[in-house]
Design a protein around this motif. Structure first.
Motif, short mmCIF file in Angstrom:
data_model
loop_
_atom_site.label_atom_id
_atom_site.label_comp_id
_atom_site.label_asym_id
_atom_site.label_seq_id
_atom_site.Cartn_x
_atom_site.Cartn_y
_atom_site.Cartn_z
N ARG A 159 0.81 -1.22 0.00
CA ARG A 159 0.00 0.00 0.00
C ARG A 159 0.85 1.27 0.00
N ASP A 160 1.90 1.30 0.82
CA ASP A 160 2.62 2.55 1.08
C ASP A 160 3.98 2.67 0.39
N ASN A 161 4.48 1.57 -0.16
CA ASN A 161 5.75 1.58 -0.87
C ASN A 161 6.86 2.29 -0.07
N PRO A 162 7.19 1.78 1.13
CA PRO A 162 8.20 2.44 1.96
C PRO A 162 9.60 2.30 1.37
N ASP A 163 10.47 3.20 1.80
CA ASP A 163 11.88 3.13 1.41
C ASP A 163 12.66 2.24 2.37
N LEU A 164 12.16 2.15 3.62
CA LEU A 164 12.84 1.37 4.65
C LEU A 164 11.81 0.78 5.60
N VAL A 165 12.07 -0.44 6.07
CA VAL A 165 11.21 -1.10 7.05
C VAL A 165 12.03 -1.36 8.31
N LEU A 166 11.51 -0.87 9.45
CA LEU A 166 12.05 -1.23 10.76
C LEU A 166 11.21 -2.41 11.23
N LEU A 167 11.81 -3.58 11.31
CA LEU A 167 11.07 -4.83 11.43
C LEU A 167 11.43 -5.60 12.69
N ASP A 168 10.46 -5.72 13.60
CA ASP A 168 10.65 -6.53 14.80
C ASP A 168 10.71 -8.00 14.40
N CYS A 225 10.91 -10.59 6.25
CA CYS A 225 12.14 -10.19 5.57
C CYS A 225 12.38 -11.07 4.34
N GLN A 226 12.26 -12.37 4.52
CA GLN A 226 12.49 -13.30 3.41
C GLN A 226 11.48 -13.06 2.29
N MET A 227 10.21 -12.87 2.64
CA MET A 227 9.18 -12.65 1.62
C MET A 227 9.43 -11.35 0.85
N LEU A 228 9.86 -10.32 1.55
CA LEU A 228 10.14 -9.04 0.88
C LEU A 228 11.36 -9.17 -0.03
N ARG A 229 12.37 -9.89 0.40
CA ARG A 229 13.58 -10.05 -0.41
C ARG A 229 13.34 -10.91 -1.65
N GLU A 230 12.34 -11.75 -1.61
CA GLU A 230 12.02 -12.59 -2.77
C GLU A 230 11.30 -11.82 -3.87
N ARG A 231 10.86 -10.61 -3.57
CA ARG A 231 10.09 -9.82 -4.53
C ARG A 231 11.01 -8.99 -5.42
N ALA A 232 10.92 -9.21 -6.71
CA ALA A 232 11.76 -8.49 -7.67
C ALA A 232 11.39 -7.02 -7.78
N ASP A 233 10.18 -6.66 -7.36
CA ASP A 233 9.74 -5.27 -7.48
C ASP A 233 10.22 -4.39 -6.32
#
Length: 123
Positions: A44-53, A65-73
């Protein structure tokens, strides 16, 4: 245009303090309290950075983290993991899954702001 930060943590006090400091530093901020909300917020928000607990309900930070890194977009998305798990093995796991940095709790909120500034080229 201000950089966008997504704060993902299930501890309201941490979210409030980080949100306040990030906004004070000029960032746009959105928040999520679990892994599913985090993934929806990225879309929804297309952030530049995620602070992830790391330890959260539904999906933990490692899974997100793994799911986000698997995304080519999302090749330029920065991820900083925040956790009470400070052992080297947990740190290595987070970094091997693609986190840009790993900060252990308790942490200085100013240190987190400095790390965000560094990763987003604001310093």
């Amino acid at each position: 245009m201000p950089k966008r930060i997504l704060i993902v943590d299930d501890e309201p006090n941490i979210v409030l303090s980080l949100e306040f400091l990030m906004k004070k530093s000029g960032y746009e901020v959105t928040t999520a309290t679990d892994g599913d909300q985090a993934l929806a917020a990225v879309d929804r928000d297309n952030p530049d950075l995620v602070l992830l607990d790391v330890m959260m309900p539904r999906k933990d930070g490692y899974q997100v983290c793994q799911m986000l890194r698997e995304r080519a977009d999302l090749p330029d998305l920065r991820i900083v993991m925040l956790t009470a798990k400070g052992r080297d093995v947990e740190r290595e796991k987070g970094l091997s899954l693609g986190a840009d940095d790993y900060i252990t709790k308790p942490f200085s909120t100013q240190d987190v702001v400095d790390k965000v500034d560094e990763l987003l080229g604001a310093s």
